[in-house]
Write a protein that holds these residues in place. Structure first.
Motif, PDB file in Angstrom:
ATOM      1  N   UNK A 144       0.691  -1.141  -0.102  1.00 29.75           N
ATOM      2  CA  UNK A 144      -0.108  -0.125  -0.088  1.00 29.75           C
ATOM      3  C   UNK A 144       0.880   1.042   0.051  1.00 29.75           C
ATOM      4  N   UNK A 145       0.220   2.351  -0.303  1.00 28.03           N
ATOM      5  CA  UNK A 145       1.092   3.677  -0.262  1.00 28.03           C
ATOM      6  C   UNK A 145       1.438   3.809   1.400  1.00 28.03           C
ATOM      7  N   UNK A 146       0.792   3.388   2.281  1.00 32.88           N
ATOM      8  CA  UNK A 146       1.553   3.402   3.433  1.00 32.88           C
ATOM      9  C   UNK A 146       2.788   2.332   3.756  1.00 32.88           C
ATOM     10  N   UNK A 147       2.966   1.463   2.948  1.00 32.97           N
ATOM     11  CA  UNK A 147       4.162   0.483   3.270  1.00 32.97           C
ATOM     12  C   UNK A 147       5.413   1.340   3.155  1.00 32.97           C
ATOM     13  N   UNK A 148       5.858   2.320   2.233  1.00 29.85           N
ATOM     14  CA  UNK A 148       7.117   2.879   2.135  1.00 29.85           C
ATOM     15  C   UNK A 148       6.859   4.198   3.281  1.00 29.85           C
ATOM     16  N   UNK A 149       5.742   4.655   3.448  1.00 31.45           N
ATOM     17  CA  UNK A 149       5.849   5.624   4.686  1.00 31.45           C
ATOM     18  C   UNK A 149       6.236   4.965   6.052  1.00 31.45           C
ATOM     19  N   UNK A 150       5.796   3.645   6.120  1.00 33.47           N
ATOM     20  CA  UNK A 150       5.956   2.997   7.654  1.00 33.47           C
ATOM     21  C   UNK A 150       7.587   3.048   7.661  1.00 33.47           C
ATOM     22  N   UNK A 151       8.425   2.486   6.499  1.00 32.89           N
ATOM     23  CA  UNK A 151       9.772   2.199   6.689  1.00 32.89           C
ATOM     24  C   UNK A 151      10.508   3.503   6.700  1.00 32.89           C
ATOM     25  N   UNK A 152      10.115   4.534   5.848  1.00 33.84           N
ATOM     26  CA  UNK A 152      10.892   5.824   6.000  1.00 33.84           C
ATOM     27  C   UNK A 152      10.645   6.591   7.348  1.00 33.84           C
ATOM     28  N   UNK A 159       5.886   9.175  -0.010  1.00 31.32           N
ATOM     29  CA  UNK A 159       5.008   7.929   0.079  1.00 31.32           C
ATOM     30  C   UNK A 159       3.545   8.355   0.256  1.00 31.32           C
ATOM     31  N   UNK A 160       3.532   9.081   1.232  1.00 28.90           N
ATOM     32  CA  UNK A 160       2.253   9.774   1.718  1.00 28.90           C
ATOM     33  C   UNK A 160       2.080  10.930   2.428  1.00 28.90           C
ATOM     34  N   UNK A 161       1.107  11.662   2.493  1.00 32.55           N
ATOM     35  CA  UNK A 161       1.251  13.047   3.070  1.00 32.55           C
ATOM     36  C   UNK A 161       1.022  12.967   4.655  1.00 32.55           C
ATOM     37  N   UNK A 162       0.732  11.724   4.848  1.00 28.78           N
ATOM     38  CA  UNK A 162       0.841  11.561   6.450  1.00 28.78           C
ATOM     39  C   UNK A 162       2.001  11.694   7.109  1.00 28.78           C
ATOM     40  N   UNK A 181       1.935  12.221  19.139  1.00 31.96           N
ATOM     41  CA  UNK A 181       1.390  13.252  18.554  1.00 31.96           C
ATOM     42  C   UNK A 181       0.615  12.787  17.167  1.00 31.96           C
ATOM     43  N   UNK A 182       1.063  12.075  16.386  1.00 40.40           N
ATOM     44  CA  UNK A 182       0.363  11.569  15.292  1.00 40.40           C
ATOM     45  C   UNK A 182      -0.976  10.873  15.401  1.00 40.40           C
ATOM     46  N   UNK A 219      -3.628   3.716   8.268  1.00 43.85           N
ATOM     47  CA  UNK A 219      -3.267   5.026   8.391  1.00 43.85           C
ATOM     48  C   UNK A 219      -2.121   5.233   9.650  1.00 43.85           C
ATOM     49  N   UNK A 220      -2.388   4.470  10.795  1.00 42.14           N
ATOM     50  CA  UNK A 220      -1.826   4.584  12.002  1.00 42.14           C
ATOM     51  C   UNK A 220      -0.375   3.914  11.966  1.00 42.14           C
TER      52      UNK A 220
END
Length: 510
Positions: free
Chosen positions: A127-135, A173-176, A285-286, A303-304
Motif C-alpha cells: 500500500x502507499x502506507x508501506x514505504x511511509x512506515x519504513x521511511x 510515500x504519503x502526505x501523513x 502526537x500523530x 493510516x496509523x
C-alpha cells in the motif's frame, strides 16, 4: 534526550528475535503468494507500469518500489508484495539501531514485541502506507541517534540531514508524513529549543522531496491537493461512532496485553514519556491527531501504522523486566490464535463463502482471470465501471483496462493517462460485478446490450456498447468529471493538466 535508569537484567533475546523474524517472514511470504491482489494493490501495480513522479491520489514511492521488484522478479502477486513482506524486518532494524545505544536489551525486546503483533504476520499487502512506515521509522531512528550524539557533546549534523532525507522519502510515500514532521516540531519547540538547528537541517534535507511533489502538482492539475484536501473530504460529518471505532481499533492494535501492562505501570509510562520526550512525541502526537480527525472521518487501520512501532518502544522502556517477559508471552498467545484462525480460513473453499455479503468481490479477486476470459472477444475493447475492478481485471488480462463513466472520487489515475478519443468508434464491453444500468451508457453508444455471466456461483455482467461516440462522451461524462474533480481554485498556478487538455485543449477548463 537523556536515558532513563533502567534495569540491566533485561538481556537481548537474540534467539527469539531470529525465530520470530524468520517465522513471520515465512508466513507473510506464504500469504503474499496465496492471496490474490486486492483492488488497491492492482491499482499500484498499474502505477508502476506507467511510471511517473506522482499520481492522482498520492505521491509515487509505492509505484517506484513495485517497479523495482518487477524488474527483478516479474509480475507475480508475491513479487509485487515483496516490499511489504520485508517491511517489518526493516522497521525492526530501525528500532534496534535507534535505541540499542541506550539499552540493548530493552531495544531488542521492543523489536520482539513489535514483531509479535498479529498485524505484522497477517498483512502482506502492499500500500502507499508501506514505504511511509519504513521511511518514517528510519527518519525517527536517525533523529534519535542524532540527539544521542548531541547529548554526548558530539557533532550530529550528518544524522539530522539523514533524518531529513528519510523524511523526504516518507513525504513522497504519503502526505501523513507531515504528522511526523509535526511531532518533530513539537519536540524541538517544547523540549529541545536550544537544538532548533537540528530541526532546521532535517527540514532542509526533506525540502527537495516537497519541491518535487509541488512541481508534479503544478503540471498535473493539482490532483493530489484536490483529492486529499477537497474531494475526498466532501460530506464528512462529526460522528461519535467513528471516534469509538478509532479507539477500538487502537486497542486491538496495541493488544489487551499491552494495554493492561501500560495501565498497571502507568506511572512508569508517564515517567518514560518525560525522560524520552522525542520518543513520546513521535509515538503520541500523530495518534492524537488521528484521534481528533476521527470525529469527522473513519480512520483506516493502515493510516496509523507509520507511528505504531514507537508505542512498543515506549511501553518496553516503561515496564519492569517481569512485565516485558509476560507481555511477550501474552502477545505470543494472541498471535497463535490469529494464526489458527487464518489457517482455518485458508482451507475453506471459495464457494463456502456464498452467503458472505461481499462474495462477488471475493470471486472478482480470486477468479479474475476466468472472468476476463469469459468476457474477452476479438476486436472488442475491455473496460470496467469501477477503478478497483478495472485494476484487477487489467492485472488478470495483462493489459490496462480503462474505466468508462464518471467513476468514484478515489483512484482516478485514468483521468491523467487514458486518451478516450482513441476509443472512438470501438465496440467496448464494460465489466461489472453488480448489475449496471445500461441507460447510463446508451447516450454515447449507437447500441447497448447487457451480457450476463456466471463464475463460482456469482453473477457478473458486461455492458456491450457498439460504436463508441467520443464527442458525446466528452460533452456528458467528461463535462461532469471536470465540474466535480478539476474545479481547482483560480489562484493556483497551473502549467499542465492532461485531462483538461483533452477536454478543452487548455491547462484549465471553465
Amino acid at each position: 534526550m537523556n536515558a532513563s535508569p533502567v534495569s540491566t537484567k533485561l538481556s537481548t533475546p537474540v534467539t527469539l528475535l531470529w525465530l520470530v523474524a524468520l517465522g513471520s517472514f515465512g508466513w507473510r511470504l506464504w500469504l503474499s503468494a496465496a492471496l490474490p491482489l486486492t483492488g488497491d494493490e492492482a491499482l499500484f501495480y498499474w502505477w508502476a507500469r506507467f511510471l511517473d513522479y506522482g499520481y492522482y491520489d498520492h505521491p509515487p514511492m509505492v509505484a517506484w518500489w513495485i517497479a523495482a521488484v518487477r524488474t527483478l522478479f516479474g509480475d507475480a502477486a508475491w513479487a509485487v508484495r515483496l516490499p511489504a513482506v520485508l517491511l517489518p524486518l526493516g522497521v525492526g532494524w530501525a528500532m534496534w539501531w535507534a535505541w540499542s545505544p541506550i539499552h540493548r536489551g530493552r531495544a531488542g525486546w521492543a523489536v520482539l514485541l513489535y514483531w509479535l503483533a498479529p498485524v505484522n504476520w497477517l498483512n502482506p499487502l502492499i500500500a502507499t502506507d508501506s514505504p511511509l512506515i519504513l521511511w518514517a521509522a528510519w527518519s525517527v531512528a536517525a533523529m534519535v541517534r542524532a540527539e544521542q550524539r548531541v547529548d554526548k557533546g558530539q557533532s550530529a549534523w550528518r544524522l539530522y540531514a539523514l533524518s531529513g532525507v528519510f523524511m523526504g522519502a516518507a513525504f513522497l510515500s504519503k502526505y501523513f508524513a507531515v504528522l511526523l514532521g509535526l511531532a518533530f516540531f513539537v519536540y524541538f519547540a517544547l523540549c529541545a529549543r536550544a537544538r532548533w538547528r537540528g530541526f532546521a537541517l532535517m527540514a532542509l534535507f526533506a525540502l527537495p522531496a516537497v519541491l518535487l511533489n509541488l512541481v508534479w502538482n503544478i503540471n498535473h492539475c493539482w490532483a493530489n491537493i484536490m483529492f486529499n484536501v477537497f474531494n475526498r473530504n466532501e460530506g464528512a460529518e462529526a460522528s461519535a461512532g467513528t471516534v469509538i471505532t478509532y479507539i477500538g481499533m487502537m486497542a486491538y492494535l496495541i493488544s489487551p496485553v499491552l494495554l493492561w501492562m501500560g495501565w498497571r505501570h502507568r506511572q512508569a509510562l508517564v515517567q518514560t514519556c518525560r525522560q524520552h520526550a522525542l520518543l513520546a512525541c513521535v509515538a503520541l502526537v500523530p495518534l492524537i491527531c488521528f484521534g481528533l480527525l476521527s470525529s469527522k472521518k473513519v480512520i483506516g487501520l493502515h493510516w496509523v501504522m507509520g507511528f505504531y512501532p514507537f508505542l512498543f518502544v515506549m511501553l518496553t522502556w516503561a515496564m519492569p523486566v517481569k512485565a516485558v517477559h509476560s507481555s511477550a508471552k501474552g502477545l505470543a498467545v494472541i498471535l497463535i490464535l490469529h494464526l489458527m484462525v487464518s489457517v482455518g480460513i485458508s482451507i475453506t473453499r471459495l464457494d463456502q463463502w456464498q452467503s458472505f455479503r461481499y462474495y462477488h468481490r471475493l470471486v472478482e479477486a480470486a477468479r479474475s482471470e476466468e472472468m476476463v476470459r469469459q468476457v474477452q472477444s476479438p476486436g472488442v475493447v475491455l473496460a470496467s465501471n469501477g477503478y478497483s475492478s478495472a485494476a484487477i481485471f487489467g492485472y488478470a488480462a495483462k493489459l490496462h483496462v480503462p474505466v468508462l463513466g464518471v467513476g468514484s472520487v478515489h483512484a482516478r489515475q485514468d483521468d491523467l493517462m487514458v486518451d478516450y478519443s482513441a476509443l472512438d468508434g470501438k465496440t467496448i464491453r464494460i465489466m461489472a460485478t453488480r448489475e449496471p444500468s445500461i441507460e447510463l451508457y446508451r447516450p454515447y453508444f449507437d447500441a447497448v446490450q447487457l451480457l450476463t455471466y456466471k463464475q463460482d456461483g456469482a453473477t457478473f455482467y458486461a455492458v456491450e456498447g457498439v460504436n463508441f461516440q467520443y464527442p458525446r462522451y466528452r460533452s456528458s461524462v467528461m463535462r461532469e468529471v471536470n465540474q466535480k474533480y478539476y474545479n481547482f481554485p483560480s489562484w493556483l498556478p497551473v502549467l499542465g493538466c492532461s485531462f483538461c487538455q483533452q477536454y478543452c485543449g487548455k491547462a484549465r477548463c471553465e
